[in-house]
Scaffold this active site. Structure first.
Site, PDB file in Angstrom:
ATOM      1  N   HIS A 179      13.960  -5.452   3.801  1.00 45.40           N
ATOM      2  CA  HIS A 179      13.370  -4.194   4.229  1.00 45.40           C
ATOM      3  C   HIS A 179      14.055  -3.635   5.474  1.00 45.40           C
ATOM      4  O   HIS A 179      14.166  -2.421   5.639  1.00 45.40           O
ATOM      5  CB  HIS A 179      11.876  -4.395   4.502  1.00 45.40           C
ATOM      6  CG  HIS A 179      11.102  -3.127   4.626  1.00 45.40           C
ATOM      7  ND1 HIS A 179      10.782  -2.339   3.548  1.00 45.40           N
ATOM      8  CD2 HIS A 179      10.582  -2.494   5.708  1.00 45.40           C
ATOM      9  CE1 HIS A 179      10.095  -1.284   3.954  1.00 45.40           C
ATOM     10  NE2 HIS A 179       9.963  -1.348   5.265  1.00 45.40           N
ATOM     11  N   HIS A 198       5.935   2.831   1.106  1.00 47.84           N
ATOM     12  CA  HIS A 198       4.909   1.888   1.550  1.00 47.84           C
ATOM     13  C   HIS A 198       4.268   1.284   0.301  1.00 47.84           C
ATOM     14  O   HIS A 198       3.053   1.281   0.130  1.00 47.84           O
ATOM     15  CB  HIS A 198       3.872   2.576   2.449  1.00 47.84           C
ATOM     16  CG  HIS A 198       3.686   1.864   3.751  1.00 47.84           C
ATOM     17  ND1 HIS A 198       2.474   1.666   4.343  1.00 47.84           N
ATOM     18  CD2 HIS A 198       4.588   1.271   4.574  1.00 47.84           C
ATOM     19  CE1 HIS A 198       2.618   1.005   5.478  1.00 47.84           C
ATOM     20  NE2 HIS A 198       3.898   0.763   5.642  1.00 47.84           N
TER      21      HIS A 198
END
Length: 720
Positions: free
Chosen positions: A47, A93
């Protein structure tokens, strides 16, 4: 509290491979502390480090005369003239939203808004691209309600209009929904704020809300697949407060105007760790932090927890020391925490102190710039066999199948829960193509859109990547906007599987080619990998968010079709039904290749429409559902019927050939357009007329009122 012993299981729980841990040992020449292990885990996870994607992301076009700042900062910055710039980005998200839908989606909104105002821009628009599992899946209803409420609750309270987006449903998202959030803001082009620290001995300042245990390990969780332990990951989801975020924005913008800010970084993924390391690395400096000074809202927090917390509404800033008193007064006024938690140092070190002890002492540049980078093996997706047959159906029955499907039905159930008019500059709201927002106190406008067709990308990643950019381009052109630039959100499965990595590589190649051909550089973006549950991956979903500029309000193509207007199609039609919405909605068929994308044709047709927009009453991109669905949507928006000539067959009506627009105009306008089309050598054909109360598609007819009731009721019926 005694730190746990570092074991292979603990290393694996931090998302690090044994080879990566050996690399850490080589760098340090010793075993890491528990806090150091957490810091490496945060900085080296997928990420934050993009370790599987960096090689390919570098191939994307990212520059142009309009680009002020490309990828690498909190958001991209593009010049819009008159000393002004638009600042924008899209981010995912996904994992948090599946675990805790409301807070996951809300904090996704909060994070993307901070990315924009961290650059010195006031947010003026938002969008969201949402992908869910099938409507009859037991968790989909909960996810849809929670995500929509989370986005609306945060954005409405913060005060930014939602002007567009997408909602789709597919079985591949049953175990892993996608929540992609976009935000854009306005700034002065000579007053953009960056994250690179500068100057030795400068104070490092913590701003905003207090640090808690929510979100600890969130970035690592977002770099892993889901399995039956999903509920155990709930504590890694952050909790947001939009009112604090609003105060934080006002305080930051006020402080920026004083000249006190040297650099500033949002505390997003990996929190204090990532923000401090990135600021130091970009400035070629080290950072010393004293965690005793960090404002906390929970007792007994450890250094590990403070460094990895992803509590929301926080910033890290390097401040001019002579402005400290003035800066603190600003944050006191807004009732926000302001604490000097460290300083910049000349040495290449990241030193973390807590309780009188050094909890971490690491080479800072290695943490950020020397994260692992993988050239993952990849397999090219096999080309699909040609479509075996083109099924025949009454066109009205085909249209009903599309408009009763939540994928293609009206989405007002969603966007009516969002504030679309706050700030009073929204010109075109969701549901009518690209959103449009005025640039306040000027005659300029900005247009925004978000696009991708995952079923195309799955069948042919390169063509699907091209198509995502091309459709974004067409949506901007359809409202009269000149496309400026784009942001991407690359949502894929496990990159360690060559088939999945091949999807990513193909999509990047297609996106790059289209951005180059259409002069839409990628200026920001996000990669979200490991979107899998129990080994089953999502459809590859490389979402493209794009921004366009309209120089004058009279250049908007924002009208609706009028009684008696002719209906024209710009661009050639061959009737390509492979991977079409009709096949999927009516027969659950997912075969054939996707429609090819001719980038020269896309640009030619787009430039023709922009040059001749004064002759067009209304325009719409042709995409899912082909001419039939696009014509119905234009008619439904206008509240009048439409008739398409009787010669057209199923493939011609529902085929999804690319590069096309539907245009509505009167007879005189049509004559002038035909002359212009002949001179420009583009395809332009009259295929029907608007008027009456019915929709007639070749051999089928139905009252517009009946079809409109289906179209506007299907989504609420499914999720109401």
């Amino acid at each position: 509290m005694t730190d746990p012993v570092i074991t292979p299981d603990l290393i694996a729980a931090h998302g690090l491979s044994s080879d990566e841990y050996d690399r850490i040992l080589d760098i340090l020449g010793r075993d890491p502390s528990f806090t150091e292990l957490g810091i490496f885990s945060a900085m080296w996870n997928e990420h934050c480090s993009y370790k599987s994607s960096k090689k390919w992301l570098r191939t994307l076009p990212t520059s142009g005369p309009q680009v002020i700042c490309g990828p690498g900062e909190n958001a991209g910055v593009v010049d819009i003239g008159d000393g002004q710039a638009v600042v924008f980005k899209m981010e995912s998200h996904n994992h948090p939203s599946y675990i805790e839908p409301h807070q996951g989606a809300a904090t996704g909104m909060g994070g993307i808004l901070r990315d924009v105002f961290t650059m010195g821009a006031r947010p003026i628009a938002s969008m969201n691209a949402l992908s869910f599992g099938m409507p009859d899946h037991p968790k989909t209803r909960q996810l849809v309600h929670g995500v929509v409420e989370g986005i609306g609750g945060y954005g409405n309270c913060f005060g930014v209009p939602c002007v567009g987006g997408e909602v789709r449903f597919d079985p591949s998202y049953n175990g892993n929904c996608l929540v992609n959030a976009f935000a854009a803001g306005l700034a002065q082009s000579d007053a953009i704020f960056y994250s690179a620290a500068s100057g030795v001995g400068m104070p490092v300042v913590y701003l905003g809300a207090r640090t808690g245990r929510d979100g600890v390990g969130g970035a690592t969780m977002a770099s892993a697949e889901f399995d039956d332990t999903i509920e155990d990951k709930r504590p890694t989801v952050q909790v947001g407060d939009p009112f604090t975020e609003k105060s934080l924005m006002e305080a930051c913008l006020e402080l920026m105007a004083t000249g006190a800010v040297i650099s500033i970084q949002d505390m997003g993924a990996a929190g204090l760790t990532c923000s401090a390391v990135e600021m130091g690395d970009k400035g070629g400096l080290g950072v010393r932090l004293n965690l005793d000074a960090v404002p906390v809202r929970e007792e007994g927090m450890t250094a590990y927890e403070m460094m990895l917390s992803e509590s929301q509404e926080r910033m890290l800033m390097v401040l001019r020391p002579e402005k400290e008193v003035e800066a603190k007064a600003v944050f006191d006024k807004w009732d926000l925490d302001f604490a000097i938690v460290g300083e910049t140092i000349a040495e290449d070190r990241f030193i973390v102190e807590h309780g009188g002890e050094v909890k971490a002492d690491l080479p800072l540049a290695t943490l950020s710039g020397s994260a692992p980078e993988y050239d993952r093996p990849w397999e090219e997706t096999p080309k699909a066999e040609p479509l075996a047959d083109a099924p025949k159906i009454n066109p009205i029955e085909g249209l009903k199948a599309l408009i009763s499907n939540p994928n293609h039905a009206a989405k007002q159930w969603v966007y009516q829960q969002y504030d679309t008019q706050v700030m009073a500059d929204t010109v075109r709201t969701p549901g009518l193509g690209a959103g449009i927002v005025r640039v306040h106190d000027t005659d300029k406008l900005l247009a925004f859109t978000s696009d991708v067709t995952p079923r195309y990308v799955f069948a042919d990643p390169e063509e699907g990547g091209k198509q995502a950019v091309a459709e974004a381009y067409r949506n901007l052109v359809s409202v009269g906007a000149r496309p400026l630039a784009a942001t991407d959100n690359m949502n894929f499965g496990n990159p360690e599987k060559p088939r999945i990595m091949g999807q990513f590589v193909g999509a990047i190649k297609g996106i790059g080619a289209a951005c180059e051909a259409l002069d839409m550089p990628i200026v920001s973006g996000n990669v979200s990998l490991y979107n899998e549950t129990d080994g089953t991956g999502i459809l590859p979903t490389p979402t493209i968010g794009a921004v366009g500029l309209i120089d004058r309000s009279e250049d908007i193509i924002s009208g609706i079709a009028q009684e008696g207007n002719l209906l024209l199609v710009l661009g050639p039609t061959s009737g390509h039904l492979g991977r079409s919405a009709l096949l999927a909605a009516l027969w659950d068929r997912h075969d054939g290749p996707p429609p090819p994308v001719d980038l020269d044709l896309e640009r030619q047709n787009g430039e023709f429409l922009l040059e001749n927009r004064a002759l067009v009453t209304a325009a719409q991109d042709v995409s899912d559902g082909g001419i039939a669905l696009a014509a119905f949507e234009m008619a439904e928006a206008a509240g009048i019927g439409v008739t398409i000539d009787k010669k057209r067959k199923t493939a011609s009506l529902f085929g999804e050939d690319q590069g096309r627009y539907l245009l509505a105009c009167n007879f005189d306008q049509a004559d002038a357009l035909m002359v212009a089309a002949g001179q420009a050598r583009v395809w332009l054909t009259v295929i029907g007329r608007f008027g009456g109360d019915d929709v007639t598609l070749a051999r089928g007819t139905a009252p517009l009122s009946e079809l409109s009731e289906i179209y506007r009721g299907a989504f609420a019926t499914a999720f109401g």
